[in-house]
Design an enzyme around this catalytic site. Structure first.
Site, PDB file in Angstrom:
ATOM      1  N   THR A  35       0.834  -1.207   0.000  1.00 46.14           N
ATOM      2  CA  THR A  35       0.000   0.000   0.000  1.00 46.14           C
ATOM      3  C   THR A  35       0.865   1.252   0.000  1.00 46.14           C
ATOM      4  O   THR A  35       0.548   2.237  -0.673  1.00 46.14           O
ATOM      5  CB  THR A  35      -0.952  -0.004   1.203  1.00 46.14           C
ATOM      6  OG1 THR A  35      -1.607  -1.267   1.298  1.00 46.14           O
ATOM      7  CG2 THR A  35      -2.012   1.081   1.052  1.00 46.14           C
ATOM      8  N   ALA A  87      -0.399  -1.046   7.395  1.00 48.16           N
ATOM      9  CA  ALA A  87      -0.428  -1.864   8.606  1.00 48.16           C
ATOM     10  C   ALA A  87      -0.930  -3.248   8.244  1.00 48.16           C
ATOM     11  O   ALA A  87      -1.680  -3.422   7.272  1.00 48.16           O
ATOM     12  CB  ALA A  87      -1.323  -1.229   9.673  1.00 48.16           C
ATOM     13  N   GLU A 107      10.334   1.816  10.684  1.00 48.61           N
ATOM     14  CA  GLU A 107       8.978   2.359  10.680  1.00 48.61           C
ATOM     15  C   GLU A 107       8.646   2.984  12.034  1.00 48.61           C
ATOM     16  O   GLU A 107       8.054   4.069  12.105  1.00 48.61           O
ATOM     17  CB  GLU A 107       7.976   1.250  10.338  1.00 48.61           C
ATOM     18  CG  GLU A 107       8.046   0.785   8.897  1.00 48.61           C
ATOM     19  CD  GLU A 107       7.193  -0.420   8.605  1.00 48.61           C
ATOM     20  OE1 GLU A 107       7.016  -0.744   7.410  1.00 48.61           O
ATOM     21  OE2 GLU A 107       6.697  -1.060   9.550  1.00 48.61           O
TER      22      GLU A 107
END
Length: 233
Positions: A35, A87, A107
């Site tokens: 994503t 996520a 991250e």
């Protein structure tokens, strides 16, 4: 609509959100994963609006550079207004389980300094209880056995992550990752602390103490924005 089509829709929505809400000339924080890749693809069309980006992985850095977007070391910047990342799971409070792509430590560092964390997911990632997806824990190699034992005492079943060719997966930081199965994480904040206190753990892929501020969630009906600071649209 396929999952990839939803991810592409969310990536485009994240680029639009950043363009509308962030000033020109800033440095963007960019995460890792499929994503996040769609976000990079979308924001590349507006690259001249920004100074550049800081990246959570070598893979994302390569993608950004491919589009001609300058990538900075975090130590080179003074301010990170926004961080955009995906996520593996996210709950109704904005607590996340992350690290399926192996970049959980970087991250978490970027999330910790960003003023706003924008999580980009498809609807399948929204859960009531974290832990169905194996929890990644990045570990110093010499401590993998002792950390695995400690994780078992916390109720999990840790397995060393391996690559498709069977070799042990090594993170961009030169560490191994233990994926912890069979968890039902009722109290994500407490569990995050418990795992981080195990000697040899670099970080755990629970983002509870620093969760998402905004979630852009893609579904067959479009993109829904959830603001964990009090708004839903």
């Amino acid at each position: 609509m396929t999952q990839d089509e939803m991810k592409r829709l969310v990536g485009a929505a994240a680029a639009a959100y950043v363009n509308q809400n962030m000033p020109e000339g800033i440095t963007l924080g960019v995460g890792t994963g499929s994503t996040a890749n769609f976000f990079i693809d979308a924001i590349a069309k507006h690259k001249n609006r920004y100074r550049g980006a800081v990246s959570s992985s070598d893979a994302s850095t390569a993608r950004l550079l491919h589009y001609g977007i300058d990538v900075f070391d975090l130590n080179q910047i003074d301010d990170l207004p926004v961080y955009v990342d995906g996520a593996d799971e996210i709950n109704e409070l904005g607590h996340m389980l992350k690290g399926g792509g192996g970049a959980l430590t970087r991250e978490k560092i970027l999330a910790s300094v960003a003023k706003e964390f924008v999580c980009v997911v498809d609807a399948s990632k929204c859960v009531s209880v974290l832990g169905f997806f194996p929890l990644p824990v990045e570990v110093i190699p010499m401590a993998r056995t002792s950390v695995a034992h400690a994780l078992r005492t916390l109720g999990g079943m840790p397995k060393i992550r391996v690559r498709p060719d069977g070799d042990i997966y090594m993170s961009d930081n030169g560490c191994i990752i233990l994926d912890v199965h069979r968890l039902k994480i009722i109290d994500p904040e407490a569990f995050e602390v418990a795992v981080n206190q195990i000697p040899g753990v670099v970080t755990v892929g629970l983002f509870a103490h620093r969760g998402a501020d905004i979630c852009l969630m893609g579904s067959v009906s479009g993109v829904k924005k959830i603001d964990y600071r009090g708004e839903m649209t």
